[in-house]
Each structure stands twice: as C-alpha cells, then as structure tokens.
Design a protein around this motif. Structure first.
Motif, PDB file in Angstrom:
ATOM      1  N   SER A   1       0.732  -0.960  -0.085  1.00 56.19           N
ATOM      2  CA  SER A   1      -0.211  -0.166   0.136  1.00 56.19           C
ATOM      3  C   SER A   1       1.174   1.277   0.381  1.00 56.19           C
ATOM      4  N   ALA A   2       0.259   2.813  -0.208  1.00 57.87           N
ATOM      5  CA  ALA A   2       1.042   3.785  -0.214  1.00 57.87           C
ATOM      6  C   ALA A   2       1.341   3.848   1.239  1.00 57.87           C
ATOM      7  N   ARG A   3       0.822   3.709   1.969  1.00 51.96           N
ATOM      8  CA  ARG A   3       1.334   3.249   3.967  1.00 51.96           C
ATOM      9  C   ARG A   3       2.912   3.265   4.089  1.00 51.96           C
ATOM     10  N   GLU A   4       2.616   1.165   3.232  1.00 54.49           N
ATOM     11  CA  GLU A   4       3.421   0.626   3.499  1.00 54.49           C
ATOM     12  C   GLU A   4       4.618   1.070   2.712  1.00 54.49           C
ATOM     13  N   TYR A   5       4.465   1.407   1.705  1.00 53.31           N
ATOM     14  CA  TYR A   5       5.687   2.325   1.005  1.00 53.31           C
ATOM     15  C   TYR A   5       6.340   3.300   1.799  1.00 53.31           C
ATOM     16  N   GLN A   6       5.631   3.737   2.374  1.00 52.59           N
ATOM     17  CA  GLN A   6       6.438   5.413   2.743  1.00 52.59           C
ATOM     18  C   GLN A   6       6.671   4.732   3.979  1.00 52.59           C
ATOM     19  N   PHE A   7       6.249   3.819   4.873  1.00 51.65           N
ATOM     20  CA  PHE A   7       7.078   3.944   5.954  1.00 51.65           C
ATOM     21  C   PHE A   7       8.556   3.294   5.883  1.00 51.65           C
ATOM     22  N   ALA A   8       8.271   1.601   4.606  1.00 47.18           N
ATOM     23  CA  ALA A   8       9.397   1.126   4.136  1.00 47.18           C
ATOM     24  C   ALA A   8      10.577   2.185   3.540  1.00 47.18           C
ATOM     25  N   LEU A   9      10.182   3.299   2.926  1.00 46.98           N
ATOM     26  CA  LEU A   9      11.275   4.168   2.336  1.00 46.98           C
ATOM     27  C   LEU A   9      10.868   5.304   3.440  1.00 46.98           C
ATOM     28  N   ASP A  10      11.090   5.776   4.460  1.00 44.05           N
ATOM     29  CA  ASP A  10      10.957   6.138   5.810  1.00 44.05           C
ATOM     30  C   ASP A  10      12.110   5.195   6.005  1.00 44.05           C
ATOM     31  N   CYS A  11      12.544   4.455   6.838  1.00 46.36           N
ATOM     32  CA  CYS A  11      13.013   3.658   7.316  1.00 46.36           C
ATOM     33  C   CYS A  11      14.801   3.186   6.563  1.00 46.36           C
ATOM     34  N   LEU A  12      14.720   3.285   5.467  1.00 45.32           N
ATOM     35  CA  LEU A  12      15.235   2.681   4.707  1.00 45.32           C
ATOM     36  C   LEU A  12      16.246   4.340   4.379  1.00 45.32           C
ATOM     37  N   SER A  13      15.600   6.038   4.831  1.00 45.27           N
ATOM     38  CA  SER A  13      15.951   6.698   4.677  1.00 45.27           C
ATOM     39  C   SER A  13      16.908   6.598   5.762  1.00 45.27           C
ATOM     40  N   ASP A  14      15.867   6.782   7.053  1.00 40.55           N
ATOM     41  CA  ASP A  14      16.740   6.775   8.194  1.00 40.55           C
ATOM     42  C   ASP A  14      18.024   5.839   9.421  1.00 40.55           C
ATOM     43  N   ASP A  15      17.905   4.225   7.971  1.00 36.48           N
ATOM     44  CA  ASP A  15      19.103   3.830   8.404  1.00 36.48           C
ATOM     45  C   ASP A  15      19.990   4.053   7.456  1.00 36.48           C
ATOM     46  N   LEU A  16      19.733   4.700   6.280  1.00 39.83           N
ATOM     47  CA  LEU A  16      21.298   5.289   5.565  1.00 39.83           C
ATOM     48  C   LEU A  16      21.253   6.337   6.208  1.00 39.83           C
ATOM     49  N   ILE A  17      20.793   6.924   6.993  1.00 35.96           N
ATOM     50  CA  ILE A  17      20.918   8.294   8.142  1.00 35.96           C
ATOM     51  C   ILE A  17      22.607   7.734   9.199  1.00 35.96           C
ATOM     52  N   LYS A  18      21.610   6.739   9.782  1.00 37.88           N
ATOM     53  CA  LYS A  18      22.417   6.068  10.512  1.00 37.88           C
ATOM     54  C   LYS A  18      23.752   5.957  10.495  1.00 37.88           C
ATOM     55  N   PHE A  19      23.540   5.072   9.105  1.00 31.43           N
ATOM     56  CA  PHE A  19      25.087   4.691   8.419  1.00 31.43           C
ATOM     57  C   PHE A  19      26.184   5.804   8.389  1.00 31.43           C
ATOM     58  N   HIS A  20      25.173   6.243   7.275  1.00 30.52           N
ATOM     59  CA  HIS A  20      26.181   7.593   7.662  1.00 30.52           C
ATOM     60  C   HIS A  20      27.142   8.365   7.930  1.00 30.52           C
ATOM     61  N   ASP A  21      26.494   8.725   9.736  1.00 30.10           N
ATOM     62  CA  ASP A  21      26.459   9.147  10.713  1.00 30.10           C
ATOM     63  C   ASP A  21      28.127   8.394  10.595  1.00 30.10           C
ATOM     64  N   ASP A  22      28.144   7.583  11.030  1.00 29.24           N
ATOM     65  CA  ASP A  22      29.350   6.754  11.513  1.00 29.24           C
ATOM     66  C   ASP A  22      30.744   6.412   9.934  1.00 29.24           C
ATOM     67  N   TRP A  23      29.959   6.086   9.214  1.00 27.30           N
ATOM     68  CA  TRP A  23      30.757   5.068   8.276  1.00 27.30           C
ATOM     69  C   TRP A  23      30.779   6.391   6.317  1.00 27.30           C
ATOM     70  N   ASN A  24      31.661   6.192   6.135  1.00 26.06           N
ATOM     71  CA  ASN A  24      32.019   6.718   5.325  1.00 26.06           C
ATOM     72  C   ASN A  24      32.132   5.498   4.065  1.00 26.06           C
ATOM     73  N   TRP A  25      31.374   5.545   2.170  1.00 21.84           N
ATOM     74  CA  TRP A  25      31.877   4.217   1.792  1.00 21.84           C
ATOM     75  C   TRP A  25      32.290   5.127   0.458  1.00 21.84           C
ATOM     76  N   VAL A  26      33.665   4.973   0.295  1.00 19.96           N
ATOM     77  CA  VAL A  26      34.793   5.960  -0.374  1.00 19.96           C
ATOM     78  C   VAL A  26      34.855   3.741  -2.033  1.00 19.96           C
ATOM     79  N   ALA A  27      33.757   3.821  -3.037  1.00 19.62           N
ATOM     80  CA  ALA A  27      34.514   3.075  -3.789  1.00 19.62           C
ATOM     81  C   ALA A  27      33.805   1.447  -3.253  1.00 19.62           C
ATOM     82  N   THR A  28      35.071   0.773  -3.039  1.00 18.33           N
ATOM     83  CA  THR A  28      35.407  -0.667  -2.725  1.00 18.33           C
ATOM     84  C   THR A  28      35.348  -0.589  -1.309  1.00 18.33           C
ATOM     85  N   ASP A  29      35.869   0.909  -0.398  1.00 13.67           N
ATOM     86  CA  ASP A  29      36.231   0.594   1.014  1.00 13.67           C
ATOM     87  C   ASP A  29      34.937   1.551   2.180  1.00 13.67           C
ATOM     88  N   ILE A  30      34.945   1.046   3.273  1.00 18.89           N
ATOM     89  CA  ILE A  30      34.140   2.042   4.113  1.00 18.89           C
ATOM     90  C   ILE A  30      35.304   1.507   4.885  1.00 18.89           C
TER      91      ILE A  30
END
Length: 89
Positions: free
Chosen positions: A2-31
């Motif tokens: 559903s549109a609601r489930e889609y938005q929830f999954a999108l929000d979760c993905l965005s939150d998780d990527l922001i948390k990852f980016h807070d600690d890590w920097n992904w450069v080519a094939t290295d973190i």
C-alpha cells in the motif's frame, strides 16, 4: 504494498542510511570510519572492523561489521523498487 507501507519502508530506509552515514563513509570498495579514518575493503566484509585508535567514538561495546550494517540498511530497497509508483514517489 500500500502507499502507507511504501512510505513507511522508504522512511525506514532513509533513517537507516542516515544512521550508517553518521558513522561510516563508503568510498568505492572501502568503508571508512568517520571518527578515526580506519578503513575496511569489501574483501574483508566478514571481518570485524578494526578502528585505528583505541578510543574511537564509533567503537562500541560490541563488534561492528559496517558492510553488514549497510546491507541491513538496504534490505527494503528491492521491494521499494518493485513498488515505486509510476511517475516517481
């Protein structure tokens, strides 16, 4: 999905990527650790991350596997791609 489930999954993905980016920097094939500059190549993805300083703020009370953290952050991506509304989100 559903549109609601889609938005929830999108929000979760965005939150998780922001948390990852807070600690890590992904450069080519290295973190890289944003705090100490330590790096881990993709070939060592199954090995615990080794920080370059003992008191690195990203070093927690548990072993960290940044490639696994990135994989978990992206878990919802295939479903989001399949269910992206035509014409954008």
């Amino acid at each position: 999905m559903s549109a609601r489930e889609y938005q929830f999954a999108l929000d979760c993905l965005s939150d998780d990527l922001i948390k990852f980016h807070d600690d890590w920097n992904w450069v080519a094939t290295d973190i890289h650790c944003r705090a100490c500059g330590g790096r881990q190549p993709l070939a060592d993805a199954g090995v615990p991350f080794r920080h370059t300083v003992e008191d690195c703020p990203n070093q927690r009370d548990f072993v960290r596997y940044p490639w696994e953290e990135l994989r978990r952050a992206l878990d919802h991506l295939p479903a989001l791609i399949r269910h992206t509304p035509r014409g954008g989100a």
